[in-house]
Design a protein around this motif. Structure first.
Motif, short mmCIF file in Angstrom:
data_model
loop_
_atom_site.label_atom_id
_atom_site.label_comp_id
_atom_site.label_asym_id
_atom_site.label_seq_id
_atom_site.Cartn_x
_atom_site.Cartn_y
_atom_site.Cartn_z
N TYR A 16 0.83 -1.14 0.07
CA TYR A 16 -0.07 -0.05 0.09
C TYR A 16 0.95 1.30 0.05
N GLU A 17 1.83 1.15 0.53
CA GLU A 17 2.92 2.46 0.57
C GLU A 17 3.93 2.60 -0.32
N HIS A 18 4.09 1.54 -1.26
CA HIS A 18 4.95 1.51 -2.28
C HIS A 18 4.39 1.19 -3.90
N ASP A 19 3.38 0.12 -3.88
CA ASP A 19 3.06 -0.44 -5.43
C ASP A 19 1.81 -0.38 -5.45
N ASN A 20 0.93 0.11 -4.73
CA ASN A 20 -0.42 0.14 -4.83
C ASN A 20 -1.06 0.76 -6.02
N ALA A 21 -1.40 -0.16 -7.16
CA ALA A 21 -1.96 0.03 -8.28
C ALA A 21 -2.70 -1.24 -9.03
N ASN A 22 -3.30 -1.15 -9.85
CA ASN A 22 -4.28 -2.05 -10.42
C ASN A 22 -3.17 -2.81 -11.04
N ILE A 23 -3.39 -4.31 -11.35
CA ILE A 23 -2.48 -5.10 -12.02
C ILE A 23 -3.10 -5.63 -13.40
N HIS A 24 -2.07 -5.92 -14.19
CA HIS A 24 -2.45 -6.65 -15.63
C HIS A 24 -2.70 -5.69 -16.73
N ARG A 25 -2.91 -4.12 -16.37
CA ARG A 25 -3.55 -3.43 -17.16
C ARG A 25 -2.72 -2.34 -17.43
N GLY A 26 -1.98 -1.89 -16.57
CA GLY A 26 -1.29 -0.64 -16.80
C GLY A 26 0.43 -1.06 -17.23
N VAL A 27 0.95 0.03 -17.81
CA VAL A 27 2.21 -0.31 -18.34
C VAL A 27 3.15 0.78 -17.33
N HIS A 28 2.39 1.29 -16.35
CA HIS A 28 3.28 2.53 -15.67
C HIS A 28 4.04 1.52 -14.67
N THR A 29 5.21 1.89 -13.92
CA THR A 29 5.87 1.37 -12.98
C THR A 29 5.26 0.50 -11.89
N LEU A 30 4.27 1.37 -11.24
CA LEU A 30 3.54 1.06 -10.09
C LEU A 30 2.75 -0.24 -10.43
N ALA A 31 2.08 -0.19 -11.63
CA ALA A 31 1.13 -1.18 -12.20
C ALA A 31 2.00 -2.62 -12.35
N GLU A 32 3.25 -2.20 -13.11
CA GLU A 32 3.96 -3.28 -13.50
C GLU A 32 4.49 -4.01 -12.11
N ARG A 33 5.13 -3.28 -11.04
CA ARG A 33 5.36 -3.96 -9.95
C ARG A 33 4.45 -4.57 -9.26
N ALA A 34 3.27 -4.03 -9.09
CA ALA A 34 1.98 -4.84 -8.52
C ALA A 34 1.89 -6.06 -9.34
#
Length: 411
Positions: free
Chosen positions: A46-64
């Motif tokens: 929640y503090e570092h990687d919170n993003a939706n998965i499988h759909r985004g190409v930005h860094t947080l989404a890729e990490r999540a």
């Protein structure tokens, strides 16, 4: 041997007082406590990687996405599934069993077919099959038990017929403290070209499970009983069976392409995982697997067996106590269900709570089994590897004290 006193330091919730007494938590069959390592993984997401998965190409989404799918691989390895395609994230055991009964069950059960369960099943492994039997005009059949409460394989072989399509059974009972012979039961139903569904909620947290060695067709379990977050779980299914099944929830992520009047489905495992999943639940469950594997499932099972060898004979010597399930500690898991003559289980659990000890009381979502045992309710103490022998002593000493209170009117 596990050092439970040392391990206990990882569980902050255990260091508190309840009714001015140090907490002893013996309700692990209902839900387990969470170590700092799991809590830290949840907070980090929640503090570092919170993003939706499988759909985004930005860094947080890729990490999540990476962390979530890494957790799936950890779960695959943990139960020895052949592929991550066979590992579906769910909300827990109940969701997994409902998916199988609603989708797979509807596809294979026809009028007059037989569905086998046992009297010891949790409601989540009874009601879905009742509903399937009603939808398909099939017959729900209860398999016989031994005197100790195990599924009787020999007598079950006489019950299971060519009409049998599905056998659904718990690997370990949440009441009787037994572990069922899943591989032998799988052989019985497979001989009739049927399928076995396993409720692993009470087994995966406490013993090493190999779904391929068991030859389970489906195997469901919950994250919250194995140190993970609530609302997390796994449904394992053989790849060929999952490919043949239709999804039961529809929406984003589980589709391949949506046309105006029809849609096609994504590949496994995402075919069944509609919508935004419990991302942090999956990641937290992966952290729980890391923790359990660092200790070792064989070591956890051996330590819990030592606890049972220690506490069960002490419990059995108390006059007026009835213990359900095997009398032999070697056949008993860390789930110990009992009653005290003349005392309602709810009153017993309340008295334990006044001593700072958390136990369960009621029908344990197993009303069929309560009727089988001819009781309305029971009390249940369920141990885990962070429980100490001192916890066991306090449990026994408190039970003796409680018994005297209800006998003589003081405590």
């Amino acid at each position: 041997m596990i050092d439970a006193d040392k391990i206990k330091q990882d569980f902050p919730i255990l260091f508190q007082s309840v009714n001015d007494e140090p907490l002893i938590y013996l309700d692990n069959a209902a839900t387990s406590q969470k170590p700092r390592q799991v809590l830290d993984a949840i907070q980090h997401y929640y503090e570092h990687d919170n993003a939706n998965i499988h759909r985004g190409v930005h860094t947080l989404a890729e990490r999540a996405t990476t962390h979530y799918e890494e957790a799936r691989e950890k779960l695959r390895r943990f139960i020895n599934a052949a592929s991550t395609k066979e590992v579906l994230f769910t909300r827990g055991t109940t969701t997994g069993l409902n998916w199988v009964s609603r989708s797979f069950g509807d596809s294979v059960i026809e009028e007059g077919d037989e569905i086998y369960i046992t009297p010891m099943e949790h409601h989540s492994n009874v009601v879905p099959w009742q509903q399937l039997a009603k939808r398909k005009n099939a017959k729900l059949v209860y398999l016989p038990l031994t005197a100790d409460g195990f599924v009787d394989v020999q007598k079950s072989a006489e019950v299971i017929s060519a009409k049998g399509k599905i056998l659904s059974v718990c690997h370990a009972s949440n009441v009787l403290g037994i572990t069922n012979p899943i591989k032998e039961l799988a052989e019985l139903i497979h001989q009739q070209n049927g399928y076995i569904v396993v409720d692993g909620a009470q087994s995966v947290p406490h013993m090493k499970v190999d779904v391929q060695a068991l030859d389970a067709d489906f195997y469901a379990f919950s994250g919250h009983k194995m140190l993970g977050p609530t609302g997390s779980g796994i449904l394992y299914g053989k790849e060929a069976l999952l490919n043949a099944m239709e999804p039961v929830e529809f929406g984003g992520e589980m589709i391949d392409f949506v046309y105006d009047y029809e849609s096609t489905w994504n590949v496994l495992p995402w075919k069944f995982e509609a919508g935004t999943p419990n991302i942090v639940g999956g990641i937290g469950l992966g952290a729980a697997v890391d923790y359990l594997e660092a200790i070792g499932m064989d070591e956890i099972e051996a330590y819990e067996k030592e606890l049972v060898r220690y506490v069960l004979p002490k419990l059995q010597t108390i006059e007026g106590i009835s213990v359900y399930g095997p009398a032999d500690p070697e056949l008993h898991t860390g789930v110990i269900t009992f009653n005290l003559d003349g005392v309602h289980p709810h009153d017993l659990a309340t008295a334990f709570d006044m001593e700072g000890i958390a136990v369960r009381a009621g029908h344990h979502c197993a009303q069929t089994l309560m009727r089988y045992l001819d009781v309305h309710a029971t009390a249940r103490a369920s141990f885990y590897f962070y429980n100490t022998f001192e916890d066991a002593d306090r449990f026994i000493d408190s039970l003796k004290k409680i018994k005297e209170f209800f006998k003589d009117g003081f405590i």
